[in-house]
Write a protein that holds these residues in place. Structure first.
Motif, PDB file in Angstrom:
ATOM      1  N   LEU A 359      67.242  68.768  35.612  1.00 47.54           N
ATOM      2  CA  LEU A 359      66.736  67.396  35.578  1.00 47.54           C
ATOM      3  C   LEU A 359      67.129  66.697  34.286  1.00 47.54           C
ATOM      4  CD1 LEU A 359      63.124  67.622  37.084  1.00 47.54           C
ATOM      5  CD2 LEU A 359      65.190  66.730  38.163  1.00 47.54           C
ATOM      6  N   GLY A 360      67.066  67.436  33.177  1.00 46.87           N
ATOM      7  CA  GLY A 360      67.434  66.849  31.891  1.00 46.87           C
ATOM      8  C   GLY A 360      68.891  66.436  31.847  1.00 46.87           C
ATOM      9  N   VAL A 361      69.773  67.287  32.370  1.00 45.08           N
ATOM     10  CA  VAL A 361      71.194  66.962  32.398  1.00 45.08           C
ATOM     11  C   VAL A 361      71.443  65.754  33.295  1.00 45.08           C
ATOM     12  CG1 VAL A 361      73.464  67.784  33.125  1.00 45.08           C
ATOM     13  CG2 VAL A 361      71.949  69.295  31.830  1.00 45.08           C
ATOM     14  N   ALA A 362      70.774  65.715  34.446  1.00 43.05           N
ATOM     15  CA  ALA A 362      70.948  64.593  35.370  1.00 43.05           C
ATOM     16  C   ALA A 362      70.437  63.292  34.767  1.00 43.05           C
ATOM     17  CB  ALA A 362      70.225  64.890  36.688  1.00 43.05           C
ATOM     18  N   GLU A 363      69.362  63.357  34.021  1.00 43.04           N
ATOM     19  CA  GLU A 363      68.741  62.148  33.466  1.00 43.04           C
ATOM     20  C   GLU A 363      69.478  61.656  32.226  1.00 43.04           C
ATOM     21  OE1 GLU A 363      66.156  59.013  33.505  1.00 43.04           O
ATOM     22  OE2 GLU A 363      66.221  60.635  34.983  1.00 43.04           O
ATOM     23  N   ARG A 364      69.943  62.578  31.372  1.00 52.25           N
ATOM     24  CA  ARG A 364      70.500  62.174  30.083  1.00 52.25           C
ATOM     25  C   ARG A 364      71.963  62.504  29.893  1.00 52.25           C
ATOM     26  NH1 ARG A 364      66.315  63.420  25.319  1.00 52.25           N
ATOM     27  NH2 ARG A 364      68.185  64.406  24.511  1.00 52.25           N
ATOM     28  N   GLY A 365      72.497  63.365  30.759  1.00 53.30           N
ATOM     29  CA  GLY A 365      73.876  63.750  30.587  1.00 53.30           C
ATOM     30  C   GLY A 365      74.082  64.795  29.512  1.00 53.30           C
ATOM     31  N   GLU A 366      73.015  65.394  29.026  1.00 55.49           N
ATOM     32  CA  GLU A 366      73.104  66.455  28.031  1.00 55.49           C
ATOM     33  C   GLU A 366      71.915  67.388  28.188  1.00 55.49           C
ATOM     34  OE1 GLU A 366      72.931  64.665  24.160  1.00 55.49           O
ATOM     35  OE2 GLU A 366      70.820  64.124  24.353  1.00 55.49           O
ATOM     36  N   LYS A 367      72.038  68.573  27.639  1.00 56.05           N
ATOM     37  CA  LYS A 367      70.985  69.577  27.740  1.00 56.05           C
ATOM     38  C   LYS A 367      69.918  69.326  26.683  1.00 56.05           C
ATOM     39  CE  LYS A 367      74.606  72.860  28.985  1.00 56.05           C
ATOM     40  NZ  LYS A 367      75.690  71.967  28.527  1.00 56.05           N
ATOM     41  N   VAL A 368      68.674  69.396  27.078  1.00 61.52           N
ATOM     42  CA  VAL A 368      67.571  69.346  26.131  1.00 61.52           C
ATOM     43  C   VAL A 368      67.204  70.785  25.787  1.00 61.52           C
ATOM     44  CG1 VAL A 368      65.167  68.643  25.760  1.00 61.52           C
ATOM     45  CG2 VAL A 368      66.722  67.179  27.086  1.00 61.52           C
ATOM     46  N   PRO A 369      67.117  71.124  24.520  1.00 62.21           N
ATOM     47  CA  PRO A 369      66.804  72.512  24.163  1.00 62.21           C
ATOM     48  C   PRO A 369      65.500  72.995  24.773  1.00 62.21           C
ATOM     49  CG  PRO A 369      67.528  71.300  22.246  1.00 62.21           C
ATOM     50  CD  PRO A 369      67.371  70.288  23.348  1.00 62.21           C
TER      51      PRO A 369
END
Length: 615
Positions: A359-369
């Motif tokens: 979900l984080g990648v889809a929402e922001r385009g990057e990985k959230v730690p």
């Protein structure tokens, strides 16, 4: 997902800057060794009050502690400047009431702005704070644990916001000669705020140093009465100093959190509360929690306040994930400013990690730690993740200032710890204090760990379960409960939300299962209660199929789960079966549900048996 795949996915975290993963090893012989951080460690802050002084001077108008108004319409609270002024007046009030180092302050009610400011006021002048688990007052009419806490600490005053809700506890405490403070009683918080600041405040505040007792936090008491852990100023300061050395980004942007974790536990009351104070951030007090009917409040609050850090227990993420997949506003608010996601309290199943990461990648385009840590009420923030990790059971590396000892014990490596973050002992309990430390002054955590990679210490440490939770089957085979529980939840996702592992002195492993009602509703195609879902043919068929598939991949009795029994109720908060932090107390649950455990092994028709178990 495989470990190899996970390492690839978490190879970089663009949004967050961590300190390098460094560790020093010293071999002690006979398989024992120590690990420590090579970073220099020095606490330059005298006490927590110095932090409040700083922020009240530098950013007096910045929101500090916030909560929803009584009509739920707006957020209200105190700025750093307002909190500072109120602490001075409340400190004068507490001193005038005769409180001091040997007359602590009990706080009975839940997290609130007033709770937080009163806690700071007491510690400002060297009065220990004793935050008490709310169920001890509201859900146990005998008040057994509250009576025990009073006998251990000899408090001079007790505060609860609502005197009527806490009438039973107040009647008892008043009868013991303890002064009662509330928002609506004879002696009120508002009146206390009007106390003129006396010279005594400055005199007593000047005495507060690293060795001053700040809090007495009580353990869960799953086996007997809870123990009162002495928490001094040094412990609280050391954990925050260590944290900013491995998470330096905290000092770049003041953190903003939305958090429900109770302040009578070290996770919420020390790690989270003090982290905001140390870094001049804003703490939005979440009035929800990870139980049906309350998690909705948490998600509403996240929609209002986009946090920069988010802390929760696995149960909370389990309940939020399906909603977040469908709710674009919640998803956007959650990930918009997020620098990291932090979990603790219990092992996190892979499907939750993977779902939130996707979900984080889809929402922001990057990985959230996605990070975690390991500690105890007696020893704060022993290890912490500050580097990409392959799985949720990696607990990081020792934080600066700590020395972590690994000692062979029953086929595992028991972990012991020494450093300024460790308690000096238990309140008025010299016997338990002596038992808690080894001959070299290391605290006995009761947990086990192992290195992720013997050849590369920077990969961190795997959590290998609690030595007290693990048990042996009749065959003598050890069962690692923590690891097995997480594996089983992954196999039965998303229908099952938690599990209690059984099998001590039996021939095989069984489990009591707790259902996720929202996921069961979709599978069953109807709205029902937990008892209805427990007997639903579609739910039972799903569990049997997944359980059998899981067992087909196991090669030994230590990881095969031959039988499960679905519970028709949720874990009990009132009986402390589910802790204030929202995770299952394995040992206590087995005691409370001994009838269900017997049924599990007596061939009841309600038991679901695996049909593909190896001989």
């Amino acid at each position: 997902m495989t470990t190899e795949g996970r390492e690839t996915m978490t190879s970089a975290y663009p949004a967050t800057k961590f300190a390098p993963a460094e560790v020093v090893r010293e071999d002690l012989g006979n398989g024992a060794f120590t690990l420590r951080s090579p970073q220099l460690f020095d606490i330059k802050v005298k006490n927590l009050s110095a932090l409040l002084d700083r922020w009240a001077s530098e950013v007096p108008d910045r929101p500090y502690l916030m909560e929803r108004s009584q009509d739920d319409d707006v957020w209200q609270g105190v700025s750093y400047g307002e909190a500072h002024a109120q602490v001075q007046s409340l400190a004068a009030f507490l001193l005038a009431q005769g409180l001091g180092p040997n007359k602590p302050l009990l706080i009975l009610s839940a997290n609130s702005v007033r709770h937080g400011v009163l806690m700071l006021a007491a510690m400002h002048v060297g009065i220990p704070v004793v935050p008490v688990s709310v169920p001890y007052s509201l859900h146990d009419q005998t008040l057994a644990k509250l009576r025990h806490i009073v006998s251990v600490t000899s408090p001079g005053m007790a505060y609860a916001a609502d005197s009527q809700a806490f009438a039973n506890a107040f009647d008892y405490l008043g009868g013991e000669g303890i002064t009662l403070l509330s928002d609506d009683g004879a002696l009120t918080y508002d009146a206390a705020l009007q106390t003129p600041v006396s010279d005594a405040v400055a005199v007593e505040a000047a005495k507060v140093d690293h060795q001053t007792v700040g809090k007495i936090l009580f353990t869960s008491g799953s086996t007997g009465m809870p123990k009162g852990v002495i928490v001094n100023q040094e412990m609280m300061l050391a954990s925050q100093q260590a944290l900013v050395q491995i998470w330096p980004f905290l000092e770049v942007e003041p953190p903003v959190i939305v958090d429900w974790l109770p302040w009578n536990h070290t996770f919420g009351g020390n790690f989270n509360f003090n982290q905001i104070l140390w870094n001049g951030g804003t703490f939005y007090i979440d009035d929800g929690k990870p139980v049906p009917g309350e998690i909705e409040k948490t998600m509403r609050n996240i929609r209002d306040v986009s946090p920069t850090l988010y802390f929760n227990v696995p149960k909370g993420f389990d309940m939020m994930l399906p909603v977040m997949r469908e709710d674009a506003a919640l998803r956007k608010a959650f990930f918009e400013r997020l620098q990291l996601i932090f979990f603790s309290g219990a092992g996190l199943p892979d499907h939750l990690w993977e779902g939130l990461e996707e979900l984080g990648v889809a929402e922001r385009g990057e990985k959230v730690p996605f990070v975690s840590a390991w500690g105890a009420t007696e020893a704060m923030l022993i290890t912490c993740v500050h580097f990409p990790v392959p799985s949720a059971d990696v607990i990081g590396l020792p934080t600066p200032g700590y020395e972590l000892k690994f000692l062979p014990n029953g086929g595992k490596l028991e972990m012991r710890v020494r450093g300024p973050h460790v308690t000096p002992g238990y309140m008025n309990n010299a016997e338990k204090t002596a038992e808690a430390f080894d001959e070299d002054g290391f605290y006995l955590t009761g947990d086990a760990g192992r290195l992720v990679d013997q050849g590369d210490l920077s990969k961190g440490i795997y959590f290998d379960g609690r030595t007290s939770e693990n048990f042996k089957l009749m065959t003598g085979t050890w069962v690692a409960v923590g690891n097995l529980r997480v594996a089983l939840l992954d196999a039965l996702k998303p229908i099952v939300s938690d599990a209690v592992i059984a099998g001590h002195n039996r021939n095989d492993i069984g489990a009591l299962l707790f259902l996720n009602a929202d996921e069961c509703k979709s599978l069953a195609g109807r709205v029902d209660d937990l008892a209805g879902y427990a007997s639903d043919p579609a739910v039972r068929a799903f569990i049997e199929e997944r359980l059998s598939a899981y067992n087909a991949g196991q090669t030994g009795s230590a990881t095969r789960v031959k039988r499960v029994l679905v519970q028709t109720d949720a874990p009990s908060v009132e009986k402390n079966e589910i802790t204030d932090k929202g995770y299952i107390n394995q040992r206590l649950a087995l005691e409370l549900r001994d009838g269900a455990v017997s049924e599990l092994y007596e061939g009841s028709e309600r038991v679901i048996a695996s049909v593909k178990v190896h001989a």
